[in-house]
Scaffold this motif. Structure first.
Motif, mmCIF file in Angstrom:
data_model
loop_
_atom_site.group_PDB
_atom_site.id
_atom_site.type_symbol
_atom_site.label_atom_id
_atom_site.label_comp_id
_atom_site.label_asym_id
_atom_site.label_seq_id
_atom_site.Cartn_x
_atom_site.Cartn_y
_atom_site.Cartn_z
ATOM 1 N N PRO A 1 0.816 -1.221 0.000
ATOM 2 C CA PRO A 1 0.000 0.000 0.000
ATOM 3 C C PRO A 1 0.851 1.273 0.000
ATOM 4 N N GLN A 2 1.992 1.230 0.665
ATOM 5 C CA GLN A 2 2.859 2.407 0.683
ATOM 6 C C GLN A 2 3.413 2.696 -0.712
ATOM 7 N N HIS A 3 3.844 1.655 -1.404
ATOM 8 C CA HIS A 3 4.374 1.854 -2.750
ATOM 9 C C HIS A 3 3.280 2.319 -3.709
ATOM 10 N N ARG A 4 2.065 1.836 -3.485
ATOM 11 C CA ARG A 4 0.952 2.299 -4.322
ATOM 12 C C ARG A 4 0.765 3.804 -4.155
ATOM 13 N N ASN A 5 0.911 4.280 -2.930
ATOM 14 C CA ASN A 5 0.791 5.722 -2.690
ATOM 15 C C ASN A 5 1.815 6.503 -3.512
ATOM 16 N N VAL A 6 3.047 6.003 -3.523
ATOM 17 C CA VAL A 6 4.111 6.701 -4.244
ATOM 18 C C VAL A 6 3.864 6.657 -5.750
ATOM 19 N N ILE A 7 3.449 5.506 -6.259
ATOM 20 C CA ILE A 7 3.204 5.368 -7.698
ATOM 21 C C ILE A 7 2.028 6.235 -8.129
ATOM 22 N N ASN A 8 0.978 6.265 -7.321
ATOM 23 C CA ASN A 8 -0.162 7.133 -7.623
ATOM 24 C C ASN A 8 0.264 8.601 -7.629
ATOM 25 N N ALA A 9 1.105 8.960 -6.669
ATOM 26 C CA ALA A 9 1.596 10.332 -6.588
ATOM 27 C C ALA A 9 2.460 10.671 -7.797
ATOM 28 N N ALA A 10 3.261 9.713 -8.232
ATOM 29 C CA ALA A 10 4.118 9.930 -9.402
ATOM 30 C C ALA A 10 3.276 10.171 -10.651
ATOM 31 N N LYS A 11 2.175 9.431 -10.764
ATOM 32 C CA LYS A 11 1.275 9.636 -11.906
ATOM 33 C C LYS A 11 0.665 11.038 -11.862
ATOM 34 N N ALA A 12 0.221 11.432 -10.675
ATOM 35 C CA ALA A 12 -0.403 12.753 -10.525
ATOM 36 C C ALA A 12 0.581 13.883 -10.794
ATOM 37 N N ALA A 13 1.852 13.649 -10.466
ATOM 38 C CA ALA A 13 2.878 14.671 -10.644
ATOM 39 C C ALA A 13 3.554 14.604 -12.020
ATOM 40 N N HIS A 14 3.102 13.659 -12.844
ATOM 41 C CA HIS A 14 3.624 13.499 -14.212
ATOM 42 C C HIS A 14 5.114 13.136 -14.246
ATOM 43 N N VAL A 15 5.519 12.284 -13.303
ATOM 44 C CA VAL A 15 6.889 11.760 -13.322
ATOM 45 C C VAL A 15 7.031 10.878 -14.568
ATOM 46 N N LYS A 16 8.166 10.997 -15.261
ATOM 47 C CA LYS A 16 8.328 10.306 -16.543
ATOM 48 C C LYS A 16 8.952 8.917 -16.420
ATOM 49 N N PHE A 17 9.697 8.655 -15.328
ATOM 50 C CA PHE A 17 10.418 7.378 -15.218
ATOM 51 C C PHE A 17 10.624 7.024 -13.754
ATOM 52 N N ILE A 18 10.418 5.743 -13.421
ATOM 53 C CA ILE A 18 10.641 5.245 -12.064
ATOM 54 C C ILE A 18 11.584 4.048 -12.118
ATOM 55 N N ALA A 19 12.598 4.071 -11.280
ATOM 56 C CA ALA A 19 13.442 2.889 -11.059
ATOM 57 C C ALA A 19 13.098 2.387 -9.656
ATOM 58 N N TYR A 20 12.806 1.105 -9.542
ATOM 59 C CA TYR A 20 12.342 0.538 -8.270
ATOM 60 C C TYR A 20 13.277 -0.545 -7.773
ATOM 61 N N THR A 21 13.643 -0.492 -6.493
ATOM 62 C CA THR A 21 14.513 -1.507 -5.900
ATOM 63 C C THR A 21 13.675 -2.696 -5.436
#
Length: 288
Positions: free
Chosen positions: A82-102
């Protein structure tokens, strides 16, 4: 702009340190839970923004103007999905272009219980519409060397990995890989299975500790249940003890081994050897 989550954490600190060698501080945003712990980052010219993995709104604000995000997985096992979902949803809302995930080494086939939340996060990324890369990190050598002081004092290294090979690398090695992927182009859609160049067993770790310290050290293999009970007896929280015991059992099944050398190829140098890591910890203990 490049943002790093968990920037004051153990891996995050290595990432920032390495990133600064090639990227101006003014192009880096450190996302932290507690800004008071990030004073040193601010003093280097890095922008510090506060956000908790559990707060999607705060992350949406923190990610404004960010092009690339290194999502270092949350340390709260059991709450990661659920925490990672929050970050991914936020990235979509902020129009982040690329995510690298550990993520975790061979997460989709791993016998480790830790894999479940990583697999769930990987699925979220695939469904997000954001370009992404997976940094499937193997075990940190430091995970085992953290018990070196007690091991050298008592002469016994306990675990439940049997003779399973562990291809670990240091946090600095994994950080170097993350920096390459987050600061360069051409990594979107890639899955990197990252592990150390050489596998070793816990018996070999005990032998290396003995060799470099001059003290007698033997490895004692326990059942998963007994190992977890021992860790709880040492004062570890039950959840952490159970996770470590499960991970050792996973290691006995090959879950922490990989011989593709993907990590060393990505960072352009050999990964830090077990001998060098042990040497560093033994010297540190002698100095202290």
């Amino acid at each position: 702009m490049i943002a790093i989550t968990g920037a004051t954490g153990q891996l995050g600190q290595h990432v920032i340190e390495t990133l600064l060698k090639t990227v101006p501080a003014s192009h880096i945003v450190a996302i932290v839970r507690n800004p008071a712990k990030a004073t040193a980052l601010s003093q280097q010219g890095i922008t510090v923004r506060q956000a908790d993995y559990s707060d999607e709104a705060a992350f949406t604000t923190a990610l404004q103007g960010i092009d690339k995000l290194l999502l270092i997985s949350s340390s709260e096992v059991g709450q990661r999905a659920p925490q990672h979902r929050n970050v991914i949803n936020a990235a979509k809302a902020a129009h982040v272009k690329f995510i690298a995930y550990t993520s975790l080494l061979h997460a989709d086939t791993s016998p480790l219980g830790l894999a479940d939340e990583h697999v769930a996060t990987e699925k979220m990324l695939a469904e997000s519409g954001i370009a992404y890369a997976l940094l499937r990190n193997g075990w940190y050598t430091e995970n085992y060397l953290a018990s070196a002081p007690a091991t050298l004092e008592h002469g016994i290294f306990i675990g439940a990995a049997g003779e399973g090979k562990i291809a670990s690398a240091t946090r600095a090695d994994y950080a170097a890989a993350a920096v390459h992927v987050i600061s360069e182009d051409g990594h979107a859609g890639k899955i990197y299975e990252l592990a150390g160049d050489d596998g070793w067993t816990l018996s070999q770790l005990a032998a290396e500790l003995a060799k470099q310290s001059g003290k007698k050290v033997v490895y004692q293999n326990l059942s998963e249940t007994d190992f977890a009970a021992a860790l709880k007896g040492f004062g570890l929280p039950a959840g952490l003890a159970d996770m470590l015991a499960d991970s050792d059992t996973g290691a006995s099944k090959g879950g922490l081994f990989d011989d593709s050398h993907t990590l060393s190829k990505l960072i352009g140098r050999p990964t830090t050897s077990l001998a060098d890591s042990v040497k560093g910890i033994v010297q540190m203990l002698k100095i202290s």
